[in-house]
Scaffold this active site. Structure first.
Site, PDB file in Angstrom:
ATOM      1  N   HIS A 143     -38.992 165.308  57.821  1.00 16.59           N
ATOM      2  CA  HIS A 143     -37.814 166.536  57.809  1.00 16.59           C
ATOM      3  C   HIS A 143     -36.978 167.473  57.069  1.00 16.59           C
ATOM      4  O   HIS A 143     -37.502 168.633  55.896  1.00 16.59           O
ATOM      5  CB  HIS A 143     -36.319 166.142  58.834  1.00 16.59           C
ATOM      6  N   ARG A 188     -47.118 167.638  62.074  1.00 14.89           N
ATOM      7  CA  ARG A 188     -47.635 166.530  61.707  1.00 14.89           C
ATOM      8  C   ARG A 188     -49.209 166.951  62.411  1.00 14.89           C
ATOM      9  O   ARG A 188     -50.198 165.791  61.241  1.00 14.89           O
ATOM     10  CB  ARG A 188     -46.600 165.596  62.115  1.00 14.89           C
ATOM     11  N   SER A 229     -39.136 160.438  63.668  1.00 12.00           N
ATOM     12  CA  SER A 229     -37.870 159.923  63.752  1.00 12.00           C
ATOM     13  C   SER A 229     -38.043 158.623  64.507  1.00 12.00           C
ATOM     14  O   SER A 229     -37.647 157.769  64.501  1.00 12.00           O
ATOM     15  CB  SER A 229     -36.852 160.697  64.532  1.00 12.00           C
TER      16      SER A 229
END
Length: 167
Positions: A20, A94, A132
């Site tokens: 991030h 990603r 995450s």
């Protein structure tokens, strides 16, 4: 190109990872103002409270100076972006697995706010596998996450794991 374009980078950031952070850095190279928009996350069960996620995002954004601000939002992202005068929405990609969802989301957002462009940014190769979800799972199972998050976020994760009795 105008020099006053505001970009919004939305997410739950539970927690904010180095991936991030890398996307934020890349966005600052393209836009003079980036708003990191931390979602209340009504559709997800977050490990960290909204206040904790905002605090961590602000700590991560601090080195970028005044060009990056952190705000929270709930409700439609469209309303937040329009109210802030956003002209670009930054989304991180990603891997190919992200693309289908993000492509659909970009189409929906274009329908809701045709004046706002979605910009896809990929993090550095070394961060492309970080999520995450993985970071939370590794931390909750007692693993090391220092390669995936900033030192400040790592401290907050360790404290959260301790508070939950999961050391």
């Amino acid at each position: 190109m105008t020099t006053d374009v505001i970009a919004v980078y939305p997410g739950t950031f539970d927690p904010m990872t180095l991936g991030h952070e890398d996307v934020v850095r890349r966005a600052t190279q393209l836009f003079p103002k980036v708003i990191v928009a931390v979602a209340a996350g009504h559709h997800k069960k977050a490990l960290f409270s909204l206040a904790e996620r905002i605090e961590m995002a602000r700590a991560v954004a601090e080195p970028f100076g005044g060009c990056v601000t952190v705000e929270s939002f709930s409700g439609l992202l469209r309303d937040f972006v329009v109210e802030r005068g956003g002209k670009a929405m930054v989304r991180g990609l990603r891997a190919v697995t992200d693309f289908d969802y993000e492509f659909q989301l970009a189409g929906m957002n274009r329908s809701l706010m045709p004046e706002v462009e979605t910009v896809f940014l990929t993090p550095s190769d070394k961060y492309q596998f970080i999520s995450s979800t993985f970071v939370r799972e590794i931390a909750m199972l007692g693993g090391e996450v220092d390669k995936f998050v900033s030192p400040h976020v790592q401290e907050r994760l360790a404290a959260k794991v301790r508070s939950l009795g999961r050391e």
